[in-house]
Design a protein around this motif. Structure first.
Motif, PDB file in Angstrom:
ATOM      1  N   GLN A 128       0.830  -1.193   0.000  1.00 28.15           N
ATOM      2  CA  GLN A 128       0.000   0.000   0.000  1.00 28.15           C
ATOM      3  C   GLN A 128       0.867   1.246   0.000  1.00 28.15           C
ATOM      4  N   LEU A 129       0.407   2.247  -0.729  1.00 27.32           N
ATOM      5  CA  LEU A 129       0.956   3.582  -0.570  1.00 27.32           C
ATOM      6  C   LEU A 129       0.155   4.245   0.538  1.00 27.32           C
ATOM      7  N   TYR A 130       0.833   4.962   1.411  1.00 24.75           N
ATOM      8  CA  TYR A 130       0.119   5.730   2.424  1.00 24.75           C
ATOM      9  C   TYR A 130       0.422   7.204   2.224  1.00 24.75           C
ATOM     10  N   ILE A 131      -0.592   8.017   2.442  1.00 26.67           N
ATOM     11  CA  ILE A 131      -0.453   9.465   2.342  1.00 26.67           C
ATOM     12  C   ILE A 131      -0.986  10.039   3.646  1.00 26.67           C
ATOM     13  N   VAL A 132      -0.128  10.753   4.351  1.00 27.11           N
ATOM     14  CA  VAL A 132      -0.520  11.411   5.601  1.00 27.11           C
ATOM     15  C   VAL A 132      -0.397  12.918   5.363  1.00 27.11           C
ATOM     16  N   PRO A 133      -1.529  13.624   5.252  1.00 30.92           N
ATOM     17  CA  PRO A 133      -1.498  15.067   4.977  1.00 30.92           C
ATOM     18  C   PRO A 133      -1.331  15.889   6.260  1.00 30.92           C
ATOM     19  N   ASN A 134      -1.058  17.159   6.073  1.00 24.94           N
ATOM     20  CA  ASN A 134      -1.027  18.120   7.186  1.00 24.94           C
ATOM     21  C   ASN A 134      -0.223  17.616   8.377  1.00 24.94           C
ATOM     22  N   THR A 135       1.008  17.209   8.108  1.00 25.75           N
ATOM     23  CA  THR A 135       1.845  16.623   9.155  1.00 25.75           C
ATOM     24  C   THR A 135       2.159  17.597  10.290  1.00 25.75           C
ATOM     25  N   GLU A 136       1.903  18.881  10.072  1.00 26.15           N
ATOM     26  CA  GLU A 136       2.113  19.843  11.157  1.00 26.15           C
ATOM     27  C   GLU A 136       1.159  19.570  12.324  1.00 26.15           C
ATOM     28  N   LYS A 137       0.077  18.812  12.070  1.00 27.90           N
ATOM     29  CA  LYS A 137      -0.870  18.442  13.120  1.00 27.90           C
ATOM     30  C   LYS A 137      -0.418  17.197  13.876  1.00 27.90           C
ATOM     31  N   GLY A 138       0.605  16.506  13.353  1.00 26.06           N
ATOM     32  CA  GLY A 138       1.081  15.247  13.918  1.00 26.06           C
ATOM     33  C   GLY A 138       0.984  14.163  12.862  1.00 26.06           C
ATOM     34  N   VAL A 139       1.606  13.024  13.141  1.00 24.03           N
ATOM     35  CA  VAL A 139       1.651  11.957  12.135  1.00 24.03           C
ATOM     36  C   VAL A 139       0.827  10.738  12.548  1.00 24.03           C
ATOM     37  N   VAL A 140       1.156  10.122  13.664  1.00 27.43           N
ATOM     38  CA  VAL A 140       0.466   8.889  14.071  1.00 27.43           C
ATOM     39  C   VAL A 140       0.506   8.747  15.588  1.00 27.43           C
ATOM     40  N   ASN A 141      -0.556   8.179  16.125  1.00 21.69           N
ATOM     41  CA  ASN A 141      -0.638   7.824  17.544  1.00 21.69           C
ATOM     42  C   ASN A 141      -0.901   6.324  17.621  1.00 21.69           C
ATOM     43  N   TRP A 142       0.131   5.569  18.024  1.00 25.21           N
ATOM     44  CA  TRP A 142       0.023   4.110  18.067  1.00 25.21           C
ATOM     45  C   TRP A 142      -0.701   3.658  19.314  1.00 25.21           C
ATOM     46  N   MET A 143      -1.459   2.568  19.169  1.00 26.67           N
ATOM     47  CA  MET A 143      -2.234   2.001  20.271  1.00 26.67           C
ATOM     48  C   MET A 143      -1.971   0.495  20.358  1.00 26.67           C
ATOM     49  N   GLU A 144      -2.921  -0.248  20.916  1.00 25.28           N
ATOM     50  CA  GLU A 144      -2.756  -1.668  21.181  1.00 25.28           C
ATOM     51  C   GLU A 144      -2.797  -2.494  19.893  1.00 25.28           C
ATOM     52  N   PRO A 145      -2.231  -3.708  19.957  1.00 26.68           N
ATOM     53  CA  PRO A 145      -2.296  -4.609  18.803  1.00 26.68           C
ATOM     54  C   PRO A 145      -3.732  -5.029  18.481  1.00 26.68           C
ATOM     55  N   VAL A 146      -3.957  -5.376  17.236  1.00 18.79           N
ATOM     56  CA  VAL A 146      -5.223  -5.966  16.789  1.00 18.79           C
ATOM     57  C   VAL A 146      -5.169  -7.440  17.194  1.00 18.79           C
ATOM     58  N   SER A 147      -6.151  -7.891  17.947  1.00 18.62           N
ATOM     59  CA  SER A 147      -6.145  -9.289  18.398  1.00 18.62           C
ATOM     60  C   SER A 147      -6.424 -10.222  17.222  1.00 18.62           C
ATOM     61  N   ASP A 148      -6.063 -11.499  17.392  1.00 20.04           N
ATOM     62  CA  ASP A 148      -6.368 -12.490  16.358  1.00 20.04           C
ATOM     63  C   ASP A 148      -7.873 -12.573  16.135  1.00 20.04           C
ATOM     64  N   GLU A 149      -8.658 -12.479  17.200  1.00 21.44           N
ATOM     65  CA  GLU A 149     -10.119 -12.531  17.080  1.00 21.44           C
ATOM     66  C   GLU A 149     -10.638 -11.353  16.248  1.00 21.44           C
ATOM     67  N   GLN A 150     -10.122 -10.151  16.490  1.00 23.59           N
ATOM     68  CA  GLN A 150     -10.535  -8.986  15.703  1.00 23.59           C
ATOM     69  C   GLN A 150     -10.134  -9.155  14.234  1.00 23.59           C
ATOM     70  N   TYR A 151      -8.910  -9.623  14.001  1.00 25.40           N
ATOM     71  CA  TYR A 151      -8.387  -9.797  12.655  1.00 25.40           C
ATOM     72  C   TYR A 151      -9.201 -10.818  11.854  1.00 25.40           C
ATOM     73  N   GLN A 152      -9.663 -11.869  12.521  1.00 31.41           N
ATOM     74  CA  GLN A 152     -10.385 -12.947  11.851  1.00 31.41           C
ATOM     75  C   GLN A 152     -11.884 -12.693  11.752  1.00 31.41           C
ATOM     76  N   ASN A 153     -12.348 -11.526  12.191  1.00 34.80           N
ATOM     77  CA  ASN A 153     -13.778 -11.214  12.233  1.00 34.80           C
ATOM     78  C   ASN A 153     -14.276 -10.655  10.893  1.00 34.80           C
ATOM     79  N   ILE A 154     -14.051 -11.404   9.817  1.00 30.48           N
ATOM     80  CA  ILE A 154     -14.534 -11.010   8.492  1.00 30.48           C
ATOM     81  C   ILE A 154     -16.001 -11.415   8.401  1.00 30.48           C
TER      82      ILE A 154
END
Length: 155
Positions: A128-154
């Protein structure tokens, strides 16, 4: 005669599912890049920066290659994020919504400050290409991992 037999074998292989379709093959546009830290990714994800953050363009652009089953942690972007899928198959989910299946050519928008994650499907990698605009506002705020249950919830 040999050409006909070879063609029939190839056609049978496609019909029975014995060979992977061409869309399952990832054709890299950019170098693989640096492996993402385990504290932010489950599995192997590699980042390759394309447009560095600066005060003129205030936009960050890069490519991420997710190996099959790899995914980001939940995270937010103060000004949002746009994803353009260039190869493979993967998933994207905004908290509270269903998992969206992504394929080559798809675009996903992550609204500002909305908790989300993205990554590859279990058996096919994704780029994937990612585009993060307006970086003066900040870039990313990392949080908890995605659980296997969440990932498999298709759905």
């Amino acid at each position: 005669m040999r050409y006909v037999v070879t063609s029939l074998i190839f056609a049978f292989g496609l019909l029975c599912g014995c060979q992977k379709p061409a869309e399952d093959k990832l054709e890299a546009i950019f170098p693989q890049g640096q492996k993402g830290p385990a504290e932010y990714f489950t599995g192997n994800a590699y980042n390759y920066g394309l447009v560095p953050m600066d005060s003129t363009y205030t936009t960050l652009v890069g490519n991420v290659f997710f190996e099959p089953g790899a995914r980001s942690n939940w995270h937010t972007h103060p000004a949002g994020q746009i994803l353009i899928i260039t190869a493979g198959k993967g998933y994207h989910q905004i908290e509270g919504g269903p998992i969206q299946v992504l394929k080559k050519g798809d675009v996903a928008k992550c609204p500002p400050n909305k908790k989300h994650w993205h990554g590859a499907s279990p058996d096919t990698g994704m780029q994937q290409l990612y585009i993060v605009p307006n970086t003066e506002k900040g870039v990313v705020n990392w949080m908890e991992p995605v659980s296997d249950e969440q990932y498999q919830n298709i759905n």
